[in-house]
Design a protein around this motif. Structure first.
Motif, PDB file in Angstrom:
ATOM      1  N   LYS A 179       0.019  -4.297  -6.197  1.00 26.01           N
ATOM      2  CA  LYS A 179      -1.077  -3.454  -6.655  1.00 26.01           C
ATOM      3  C   LYS A 179      -0.631  -2.118  -7.260  1.00 26.01           C
ATOM      4  O   LYS A 179      -1.008  -1.792  -8.380  1.00 26.01           O
ATOM      5  N   GLN A 185       0.806  -1.200   0.000  1.00 29.70           N
ATOM      6  CA  GLN A 185       0.000   0.000   0.000  1.00 29.70           C
ATOM      7  C   GLN A 185       0.849   1.265   0.000  1.00 29.70           C
ATOM      8  O   GLN A 185       0.366   2.308  -0.377  1.00 29.70           O
ATOM      9  N   THR A 186       2.076   1.167   0.422  1.00 31.88           N
ATOM     10  CA  THR A 186       2.895   2.378   0.503  1.00 31.88           C
ATOM     11  C   THR A 186       3.889   2.484  -0.643  1.00 31.88           C
ATOM     12  O   THR A 186       4.643   3.442  -0.711  1.00 31.88           O
ATOM     13  N   ARG A 232       3.228   6.309  -3.319  1.00 29.05           N
ATOM     14  CA  ARG A 232       2.104   6.670  -2.449  1.00 29.05           C
ATOM     15  C   ARG A 232       2.518   7.661  -1.358  1.00 29.05           C
ATOM     16  O   ARG A 232       1.746   8.536  -0.975  1.00 29.05           O
ATOM     17  N   LEU A 239      -1.221   8.995   1.583  1.00 28.39           N
ATOM     18  CA  LEU A 239      -1.729   7.928   2.439  1.00 28.39           C
ATOM     19  C   LEU A 239      -1.841   8.528   3.837  1.00 28.39           C
ATOM     20  O   LEU A 239      -0.846   8.633   4.563  1.00 28.39           O
TER      21      LEU A 239
END
Length: 166
Positions: A27, A1-2, A6, A109
């Motif tokens: 992703k 996610q990071t 991001r 984020l």
């Protein structure tokens, strides 16, 4: 996610001045196309033998081309600095919108520690055209697209403000 920009850096670990032995990517690397990759030091690579590591999404031509396109965009001069700048703009707006609530995170984020269940605000946000989510029980989580404009940030904050006031 990071990963992949991001946090306003290509990888979140760069902020801490460390070099991981293994880095997994998925992703964010594909820009919506399923892809997976792993990067590792030579020391770790020397431990892997054929059959010890496999992949579901690695290596197919479409996924690899998508990953290269993402890296071209994120690696363009000024892109990551823009993510960091827009993240600061969003964080400042969130701090003004939710005074007394800690705003945490980096780049795009971010989380707002509401101190209470964010579910009602998340629903009201959805009703106002904003998609946000929960994190850690009492945190409102925001992860807008890396390409969000300053005007879109202002619109996001206005809609979230209306949702918070509802």
């Amino acid at each position: 996610q990071t990963g992949i920009g991001r946090t306003g850096r290509m990888f979140a670990f760069e902020r801490h001045g460390i070099r991981p032995d293994i880095l997994t990517l998925a992703k964010g690397l594909g820009g919506g196309v399923p892809v997976g990759a792993v990067a590792m030091t030579q020391t770790v690579a020397d431990l892997l033998k054929p059959g010890l590591h496999g992949t579901t999404f690695g290596g197919n031509p479409l996924a690899c081309r998508a990953a290269l396109a993402v890296l071209d965009v994120v690696g363009a001069p000024g892109f990551l600095a823009g993510v960091a700048d827009r993240g600061q703009r969003l964080a400042a707006g969130l701090a003004a919108l939710f005074p007394g609530c800690p705003v945490r995170g980096e780049g795009l984020l971010l989380g707002v520690g509401l101190g209470t269940d964010p579910s009602p605000l998340i629903q009201r946000g959805f009703d106002h055209g904003v998609i946000v989510g929960p994190a850690a029980g009492n945190t409102l989580r925001l992860a807008p697209p890396l390409t969000i404009s300053e005007g879109e940030i202002d619109e996001l904050l206005a809609r979230l403000g209306r949702a918070a006031a509802a």
